[in-house]
Structures are given as structure tokens and as C-alpha cells.
Design an enzyme around this catalytic site. Structure first.
Site, PDB file in Angstrom:
ATOM      1  N   ASP A 151      37.596  -2.217  39.188  1.00 46.59           N
ATOM      2  CA  ASP A 151      39.174  -2.745  38.828  1.00 46.59           C
ATOM      3  C   ASP A 151      39.704  -1.254  38.447  1.00 46.59           C
ATOM      4  O   ASP A 151      39.181  -0.497  37.518  1.00 46.59           O
ATOM      5  CB  ASP A 151      39.241  -3.798  37.674  1.00 46.59           C
ATOM      6  CG  ASP A 151      40.649  -3.783  37.436  1.00 46.59           C
ATOM      7  OD1 ASP A 151      41.392  -4.655  37.813  1.00 46.59           O
ATOM      8  OD2 ASP A 151      41.074  -3.106  36.191  1.00 46.59           O
ATOM      9  N   GLU A 238      39.579  -4.097  44.633  1.00 44.71           N
ATOM     10  CA  GLU A 238      40.824  -5.009  45.073  1.00 44.71           C
ATOM     11  C   GLU A 238      41.972  -4.240  45.977  1.00 44.71           C
ATOM     12  O   GLU A 238      41.638  -2.883  45.809  1.00 44.71           O
ATOM     13  CB  GLU A 238      41.662  -5.140  43.515  1.00 44.71           C
ATOM     14  CG  GLU A 238      41.975  -3.989  42.823  1.00 44.71           C
ATOM     15  CD  GLU A 238      42.437  -3.997  41.592  1.00 44.71           C
ATOM     16  OE1 GLU A 238      43.040  -4.935  41.108  1.00 44.71           O
ATOM     17  OE2 GLU A 238      42.058  -3.421  40.504  1.00 44.71           O
ATOM     18  N   ASP A 319      40.614  -5.947  32.018  1.00 46.31           N
ATOM     19  CA  ASP A 319      40.050  -5.184  33.050  1.00 46.31           C
ATOM     20  C   ASP A 319      38.525  -5.377  33.320  1.00 46.31           C
ATOM     21  O   ASP A 319      37.852  -5.524  34.298  1.00 46.31           O
ATOM     22  CB  ASP A 319      39.887  -3.532  32.817  1.00 46.31           C
ATOM     23  CG  ASP A 319      41.353  -3.022  32.527  1.00 46.31           C
ATOM     24  OD1 ASP A 319      42.420  -3.673  33.193  1.00 46.31           O
ATOM     25  OD2 ASP A 319      41.625  -2.074  31.942  1.00 46.31           O
TER      26      ASP A 319
END
Ligand SMILES: [Zn+2]
Length: 393
Positions: A151, A238, A319
Site C-alpha cells: 500500500d 493498487e 495502511d
């Protein structure tokens, strides 16, 4: 050459092939360099025009270069005109009788094809040597962890979860300090009178600081991406919509953090070392999903650093939770499959094609694991993390 071509272009005349040699009379300095160097410029210019005519939107008309920006030339090797003396750290170039003293970064084996000499805005010279070699593969390390989820954040550079747990990677301190110094230098330059000697000095100091930061950041991103690729078989990130984010007020800190560069490094290194790189769809709610029960928390705000899952009561670090969800995508666990669209990469985590017997075996194994998961939903995450599929348990 550019001037002549542009003039013909403006008059809507046919643009002719121009050979650099015809300028040698008018500009004697052209005789100082070798003919390959001139020839390469001609080829680059022709390519620039060709690209422009092919796709005017993407390729603008070539422009004149600023003398202050980075400058470079490329020359090719014929009959050993380019050589490197490793013992004495000398680089031999066409038209130069003596070797140039260099700081050699690494030895290489193979045939030299060409060399590009560049001078950066901070006044340093670099030589980039293109070689043809057989053993281009770097050594591949066995991955210790089956998967890893990353992340990316503003507060910390990244939060990583793999088979061994979660950890955060800070922004390097030297980068933060370097950026503060950059701001000071920018201010100092803007106060100087344009064209003055002091302004020139300030410009050089600023260019040096820019170069330092960009080198330091690249070094950090290369080392981090290599370490992650070495450690993990599947790397999941991501799909940050960098461009969209850049328009917002977060712009500065994001562009400085070098996310897109980091992702591109991960991607090509994954290819090099036979790892699987997965970028989940940008609608996959990695931050909003509770990694424990799968509840989607639509009330989560951008500045919520921690949150409590209304469904199962688990408290999450934003996170860490996101990176765990990405890690689960890597392991191929169905409860966190992207909701809106399939993964970019549809191979099984170990990189086998779906039809491969090993992949089938794996799928079978996963089914067993899943049913185990559904039976014992009270299993806490750390236990799951340590129950690595590698051990076969
Ligand atoms: Zn929950």
C-alpha cells in the site's frame, strides 16, 4: 538541420534529407566530432519528424534544445574505436587520442555497440555504454514469501504485508532534508538578478541539488523494489491513479514520492526475475475492506488513519489493512477478489498458466484452505499469515 527543416515545413515545402557534412564549412567545430556522432543526430531528427507526421497529437514538432539543459551525443563503435581500459579506468572515444579518466561503476563483458556521453545541468559528464552480451540474466534468488501486498502512502512511503507480517517503509530522511534545501535554493535563485554572475552560481547550486535528489531517490527506489522482488513471488499493488491524484492539492508530495517510478521498477524487475506483478483495478477498495470479515466500510474518510470495523469490531491501521487486502489478492483468496473487474493478471500466483498441472494442484489446495477458513472464522490474522502455504499445512 532543424532550422532548415522547420523553415521548409513552415513554407509547406517538401522536407529534404539533409546531411550534416554540408555544414562543416560554415561550422568548423563539426569537424571536431566523429561522423557517427553527427549521423546519429541526423537520424534522431529524422525520426522526430517522422513521428510527428505519423501522430501529431502525441509527437510535437522537434524544438531547439536549451544549452543549459542536459546535453548528449551518441557514437558507435567501429574497429575498436570505443574501448574501456578497466585496469587504468580509461574510456577511449573516437577522435580523442588519449583515454578519458572515468569512474567505473561496474565491469562488463561483451561487444561495445555504442556510447552516449551526456553532460547534466549540474555540469557532470556521464558515459553510458551499450553492449551486446550473452549472459544478460541477473542471478535469481528463491523467494522466501509467497506473496506480498504493498500500500503506497503519503505519511509512509509504503506499507508492506507478506508471509512474515506487516511493516512500514519510511520516506528516507535524506530526501526530506534534500527537499527542504531545494526550496531554499529555489528562493535564493529567484532573488538574484537575472543574467548576473550570482544568479548563474545559484542556478548551478540548484541544478546540483536537483541532481542529488533525483539520484538519491532513484537509488532508494531501485534498492527497495529489488529487495521486494527478491523476497516475494507475487507482488500486488493498487492501481493508483497518479494523474488524477496529481491534480489535487496532494500533488507536490506525490510527485516527490516517486510512486509511478517505483511501480515501473517493480514491474520490469518482476519480469526479469520471473515474479508475478499484479496491479489491482483502481476500484478495488483495498482501504475500505475489513481484512478480517470482508465488510466494506463506505464511511471511511481519506484522513482516517485508524478505523474500527462495524461488523466484527476489529481495529485497523488504515495502511496495514489495505496492504493485507492486497496480500490476500496475491494469495488468491476469494473473499477479497476485486469487486468491479478482474485482475490485470489472471495467472495463478506462482506464474503457472491455469491449465498447468501444478496450477490445478494449487487450486485444489486453496479450496481446502478456504473451507478451513470458513469453519474457523475466529482465526486471527497473524495465525493466517504464519500459516504459509509454503509449508503445505
Ligand atoms: Zn470486520
Amino acid at each position: 538541420m532543424l532550422d532548415e527543416k522547420l523553415r521548409a515545413y513552415k513554407k509547406k515545402e517538401r522536407i529534404q534529407r539533409i546531411i550534416p557534412a554540408k555544414y562543416k564549412e560554415e561550422f568548423p567545430f563539426l569537424k571536431d566530432v566523429d561522423s557517427f556522432a553527427l549521423c546519429n543526430v541526423q537520424l534522431q531528427l529524422e525520426k522526430a519528424f517522422k513521428d510527428h507526421f505519423r501522430n501529431r497529437k502525441q509527437f510535437k514538432l522537434p524544438k531547439f534544445k536549451k544549452k543549459r539543459d542536459k546535453q548528449s551525443y551518441t557514437t558507435n563503435n567501429t574497429h575498436n574505436s570505443i574501448r574501456v581500459d578497466f585496469e587504468r579506468s580509461l574510456l577511449y572515444l573516437p577522435k580523442l587520442r588519449e583515454g578519458v579518466k572515468i569512474e567505473l561503476h561496474r565491469r562488463f563483458e561483451g561487444k561495445i555497440k555504442s556510447v552516449t556521453i551526456s553532460k547534466t545541468a549540474d555540469g557532470k559528464y556521464y558515459a553510458s555504454i551499450l553492449i551486446e552480451t550473452e549472459n544478460r540474466r541477473n542471478k535469481v534468488v528463491e523467494p522466501k514469501s509467497k506473496a506480498c501486498g504493498i500500500d503506497l502512502g503519503l505519511e509512509h512511503f509504503a506499507t508492506v504485508t507478506n508471509d512474515f507480517g506487516s511493516y512500514k517503509i519510511e520516506h528516507p530522511k535524506y530526501l526530506r532534508k534534500g527537499e527542504e534545501r531545494l526550496k531554499r535554493l529555489q528562493k535564493s535563485l529567484s532573488r538574484k538578478q537575472k543574467g548576473s554572475k550570482n544568479s548563474e552560481k545559484a542556478r548551478l547550486r540548484l541544478a546540483r541539488q536537483h541532481a542529488y535528489i533525483s539520484n538519491a531517490r532513484n537509488d532508494f527506489l531501485h534498492k527497495l523494489s529489488k529487495a521486494i522482488i527478491d523476497e516475494n513471488q507475487v507482488v500486488v499493488v493498487e492501481d493508483i491513479n497518479v494523474k488524477g491524484l496529481l491534480k489535487s492539492r496532494l500533488a507536490k508530495s506525490i510527485s516527490d514520492s516517486g510512486w509511478s517510478k517505483f511501480l515501473s521498477y517493480l514491474k520490469y524487475k518482476a519480469e526479469w526475475y520471473g515474479r508475478t506483478f499484479i496491479q489491482v483495478d483502481r476500484f478495488f477498495p483495498s482501504s475500505k475492506l475489513c481484512h478480517r470479515c470482508g465488510h466494506k466500510n463506505d464511511d471511511l474518510a481519506l484522513n482516517d488513519r485508524t478505523w474500527c470495523c462495524p461488523a466484527c469490531g476489529e481495529t485497523h491501521d488504515r495502511d496495514v489493512n489495505a496492504s493485507i487486502n492486497l496480500y490476500f489478492v496475491g494469495l488468491g483468496r476469494p473473499e477479497v477478489k476485486p469487486v468491479e473487474q478482474a485482475l490485470v493478471d489472471d495467472r495463478s500466483p506462482t506464474g503457472y498458466l491455469k491449465s498447468h498441472p501444478a496450477a490445478k494442484q494449487e487450486a485444489q489446495l486453496k479450496k481446502v484452505e478456504q473451507s478451513a477458513l470458513h469453519c474457523g472464522s475466529s482465526v486471527r490474522l497473524p495465525d493466517l499469515l504464519y500459516q504459509s502455504p509454503q509449508t503445505g499445512q
